[in-house]
Design a protein around this motif. Structure first.
Motif, PDB file in Angstrom:
ATOM      1  N   PHE A 134       0.842  -1.198   0.000  1.00  0.00           N
ATOM      2  CA  PHE A 134       0.000   0.000   0.000  1.00  0.00           C
ATOM      3  C   PHE A 134       0.880   1.252   0.000  1.00  0.00           C
ATOM      4  O   PHE A 134       2.100   1.180   0.227  1.00  0.00           O
ATOM      5  CB  PHE A 134      -0.968  -0.005   1.192  1.00  0.00           C
ATOM      6  CG  PHE A 134      -0.314   0.127   2.542  1.00  0.00           C
ATOM      7  CD1 PHE A 134      -0.198   1.370   3.164  1.00  0.00           C
ATOM      8  CD2 PHE A 134       0.167  -0.995   3.208  1.00  0.00           C
ATOM      9  CE1 PHE A 134       0.396   1.489   4.411  1.00  0.00           C
ATOM     10  CE2 PHE A 134       0.760  -0.884   4.460  1.00  0.00           C
ATOM     11  CZ  PHE A 134       0.879   0.367   5.066  1.00  0.00           C
ATOM     12  N   VAL A 135       0.234   2.367  -0.267  1.00  0.00           N
ATOM     13  CA  VAL A 135       0.948   3.635  -0.364  1.00  0.00           C
ATOM     14  C   VAL A 135       0.412   4.576   0.711  1.00  0.00           C
ATOM     15  O   VAL A 135      -0.800   4.823   0.798  1.00  0.00           O
ATOM     16  CB  VAL A 135       0.757   4.277  -1.756  1.00  0.00           C
ATOM     17  CG1 VAL A 135       1.559   5.566  -1.857  1.00  0.00           C
ATOM     18  CG2 VAL A 135       1.174   3.300  -2.856  1.00  0.00           C
ATOM     19  N   THR A 136       1.322   5.107   1.546  1.00  0.00           N
ATOM     20  CA  THR A 136       0.905   6.024   2.614  1.00  0.00           C
ATOM     21  C   THR A 136       0.615   7.411   2.045  1.00  0.00           C
ATOM     22  O   THR A 136       0.868   7.706   0.876  1.00  0.00           O
ATOM     23  CB  THR A 136       1.994   6.125   3.682  1.00  0.00           C
ATOM     24  OG1 THR A 136       3.142   6.793   3.112  1.00  0.00           O
ATOM     25  CG2 THR A 136       2.396   4.747   4.181  1.00  0.00           C
ATOM     26  N   ARG A 137       0.099   8.254   2.912  1.00  0.00           N
ATOM     27  CA  ARG A 137      -0.216   9.626   2.489  1.00  0.00           C
ATOM     28  C   ARG A 137       1.036  10.351   2.008  1.00  0.00           C
ATOM     29  O   ARG A 137       0.991  11.193   1.110  1.00  0.00           O
ATOM     30  CB  ARG A 137      -0.856  10.385   3.650  1.00  0.00           C
ATOM     31  CG  ARG A 137      -1.470  11.722   3.268  1.00  0.00           C
ATOM     32  CD  ARG A 137      -2.123  12.359   4.484  1.00  0.00           C
ATOM     33  NE  ARG A 137      -2.888  13.530   4.133  1.00  0.00           N
ATOM     34  CZ  ARG A 137      -2.374  14.752   3.947  1.00  0.00           C
ATOM     35  NH1 ARG A 137      -1.061  14.941   4.066  1.00  0.00           N
ATOM     36  NH2 ARG A 137      -3.157  15.781   3.635  1.00  0.00           N
ATOM     37  N   GLY A 138       2.169   9.991   2.597  1.00  0.00           N
ATOM     38  CA  GLY A 138       3.426  10.616   2.210  1.00  0.00           C
ATOM     39  C   GLY A 138       4.078   9.987   0.993  1.00  0.00           C
ATOM     40  O   GLY A 138       5.197  10.370   0.616  1.00  0.00           O
ATOM     41  N   GLY A 139       3.416   8.971   0.374  1.00  0.00           N
ATOM     42  CA  GLY A 139       3.942   8.349  -0.831  1.00  0.00           C
ATOM     43  C   GLY A 139       4.876   7.175  -0.586  1.00  0.00           C
ATOM     44  O   GLY A 139       5.425   6.599  -1.534  1.00  0.00           O
TER      45      GLY A 139
END
Length: 643
Positions: A374-379
């Protein structure tokens, strides 16, 4: 005009001269099917109704004898009622029932006839015909089809019997009352349920047996039923003969005699267990409601405090997220609840998640847990292990997911994978380059030993170095075998176990400086293994020799067996050496674990044995040669799948 035999008409009239003659018009227009036969059994009259009943016209039947007239009724030639006038009742009863005899007139019923392919019930009336001179000239029979009447009577009788049986044998209580509510009948189940004798029930008003609190409801239901209004099942309480209040469910309807309403029929049953079950259910619902409230509170506390992400998504949208979900993804709760669920899943894994979700919603097989990126809000790209489950949320299907951040674990696994690859590289280096150098060194040492006398002190140093290099080569070879077994890189094929054991027995039958006896009777047994199978038994027998002193006897036996439904060859290698202490029987198969003797060794021998045997999908263990006496020798057992 009634059908008469033309060529025989005069002869028949002669016989009937001065006799009572039935006018032909009367016979012809009889409403019942009618035939007349003469004394010779020949048909002389066959009226229109008979032709319609049988489908045989008069012209085809007149003049026929030899029981031709029975064929339309029975399909064969045989005497019928017209032929039995005057016979004893016993003879007639063999083919007919309900027989009535009035002089020369005979009436009877038959259920064995078949007309125009249809089974029928016929009522026949037959009589002798006499001339005025008193002599018989023939006989007449009229036949009526009473199938429908007979069927109705039979069904009525069956219906009456069926309802009589039902009423008297049913477990439900049944009473009948007249228009004033007075009980006129009670069945056996009613007597038993009411706990009173029959005479104490009949003649009383039905409310006599109703608990006071329910009498008004019972009277109202009775009144509605008597005026024709529908009355739904009613639950009230009845007082039985012992004064107990018994919960009952009753239902009923009006009774009619023709079009006149004469009362009502009421059925009722004991519903005590239902009332008790209802009370238990109410208590259980209350308890479950309290438990649910407590469970919801526990879930809330768990969801709010756990380190795992817990969220619900429905139709591709987040519906609920716990604090850990926000912490792991970097998004706030408000952001997540407005996001599409797929926005946080790495593009490479979105199709996998969608496919598993569809399968779960349609009841198809899907993995209970799986890993995604998955990809966090910070990329940042991270890893999660998802455990999804199908639930109902706001009365619609949804997916409840527990997600654990496994990024650190994945990184550790990657590091371990790299370390393993490096270790394999080093082992390959040892197994190839270093071993080659050892072989070159061994060659030089062999030449040096040949150049020096054995009594020269230098010879001892050289031979010692030679032995150490040989041990180094064996250690490297053993490490390569262990690597193959542990990594499951063994190529399995059919191996002749008997030949392998013969080679091992022969090699250890002569041991310099030792009195060793190997007992083995060659057998034929094919097992699934590899060329390293010999190392298994060489290590076992070699250990027996190495860890014993004095004379040694080793016995090798083979027998077929079955383990977990798989056919196997079981090899037992037993010796009369010092044996193995109880606490070491399993430990000796561990890496670098040695027995209690002082014999030299690397401690890899039995570890290699277990690794190889398990690589062959077999099993190995050690036990006492003599059960309960560890000091009397040991027995090693190896089971290998047969070909």
């Amino acid at each position: 005009m009634v059908g008469m035999l033309p060529e025989d008409k005069g002869n028949f009239y002669d016989r009937l001269h001065d006799s009572v003659i039935l006018p032909s018009s009367i016979v012809e227009f009889y409403p019942d099917a009618t035939l007349v036969v003469d004394n010779g059994g020949r048909v002389v009259a066959w009226n229109k109704a008979m032709g319609e009943m049988t489908g045989v016209p008069a012209e085809d039947m007149l003049g026929k004898g030899n029981y031709e007239y029975s064929i339309p009724f029975y399909g064969k030639r045989m005497p019928i009622l017209v032929d039995m006038v005057g016979l004893p009742r016993e003879e007639v009863s063999s083919r007919y029932t309900n027989i009535i005899v009035h002089g020369d007139t005979l009436e009877a019923l038959t259920i064995k006839a078949k007309v125009k392919g249809r089974d029928v019930v016929l009522w026949g009336t037959a009589a002798r015909l006499y001339g005025l001179n008193g002599k018989p000239v023939g006989a007449i029979e009229s036949i009526r089809d009473v199938t429908a009447q007979d069927m109705v009577e039979r069904k009525l009788m069956e219906s009456e019997e069926k309802y009589r049986t039902i009423i008297t044998s049913t477990n439900d209580a049944i009473i009948t009352v007249d228009t004033k509510g007075i009980i006129t009948y009670v069945n056996p189940s009613g007597i038993k349920m009411m706990g009173r004798p029959y005479d104490d029930i009949i003649g009383r008003h039905f409310t006599y047996f109703v608990v006071d609190a329910y009498k008004d409801r019972a009277i109202q239901a009775f009144s509605q039923g008597m005026v024709g209004s529908p009355v739904p099942p009613l639950e009230i309480e009845m007082v039985d003969g012992d004064g107990r209040q018994v919960p009952i469910e009753l239902s009923g309807g009006a009774l009619h005699s023709g079009r006149v309403k004469v009362g009502a029929i009421v059925t009722f049953r004991d519903v005590s267990e239902r009332w008790k079950a209802h009370e238990r259910l109410e208590r259980r619902v209350k308890e479950r409601t309290e438990e649910l409230a407590l469970s919801e509170e526990k879930f809330r506390v768990l969801a709010e405090t756990t380190s795992s992400a817990i969220f619900i998504y429905q139709k591709g949208r987040f519906r609920y997220v716990n604090p850990a979900t926000c912490r792991i993804t970097g998004y706030s709760e408000e952001e997540l609840l407005t996001m599409n669920f797929w926005d946080w899943v790495h593009p490479d894994y979105q199709e996998l998640v969608k496919r598993n979700g569809r399968a779960r919603r349609h009841g198809q097989l899907s993995p209970p847990r799986y890993e995604i990126k998955f990809v966090t809000r910070g990329g940042e790209e991270r890893w999660a292990e998802l455990t999804p489950g199908l639930i109902e949320y706001n009365k619609r299907p949804a997916i409840l997911v527990t997600a654990v951040d496994i990024t650190d674990r994945k990184r550790t696994e990657e590091a371990l994978k790299n370390s393993k690859e490096n270790a394999e590289m080093y082992l390959d280096l040892m197994g190839h380059d270093i071993n080659n150098m050892d072989q070159v060194a061994l060659g030089y040492l062999e030449m040096a030993m040949k150049a020096v006398q054995e009594d020269d002190p230098v010879y001892a140093y050289i031979s010692r170095s030679y032995a150490m290099l040989q041990e180094s080569s064996r250690l490297i070879d053993n490490l390569r075998k262990v690597q193959q077994a542990v990594d499951r890189k063994l190529r399995l094929e059919a191996v002749d176990l008997g030949a392998i054991l013969s080679e091992v027995a022969e090699e250890y039958s002569i041991v310099p400086g030792r009195d060793v006896t190997i007992e083995y009777r060659p057998v034929e047994c094919q097992v699934m293994a590899s060329r390293l199978l010999k190392d298994v038994f060489s290590n076992i027998v070699g250990n027996a020799v190495k860890h014993s002193t004095g004379p040694l006897k080793v016995s090798i036996g083979v027998r077929p067996c079955v383990h977990n439904g798989v056919r196997c060859c079981e090899v037992s290698v037993e010796d009369d050496g010092p044996g193995i202490p109880e606490g070491l029987k399993d430990a000796i198969f561990s890496r670098m674990k040695r027995g209690s003797t002082k014999a030299p060794g690397s401690g890899l021998g039995l570890y290699i044995v277990r690794s190889l045997v398990e690589g062959f999908n077999g099993r190995v263990w050690a036990e006492d040669r003599v059960p309960g006496k560890p000091g009397d020798g040991s027995r090693f057992v190896v089971q290998l799948p047969s070909v």
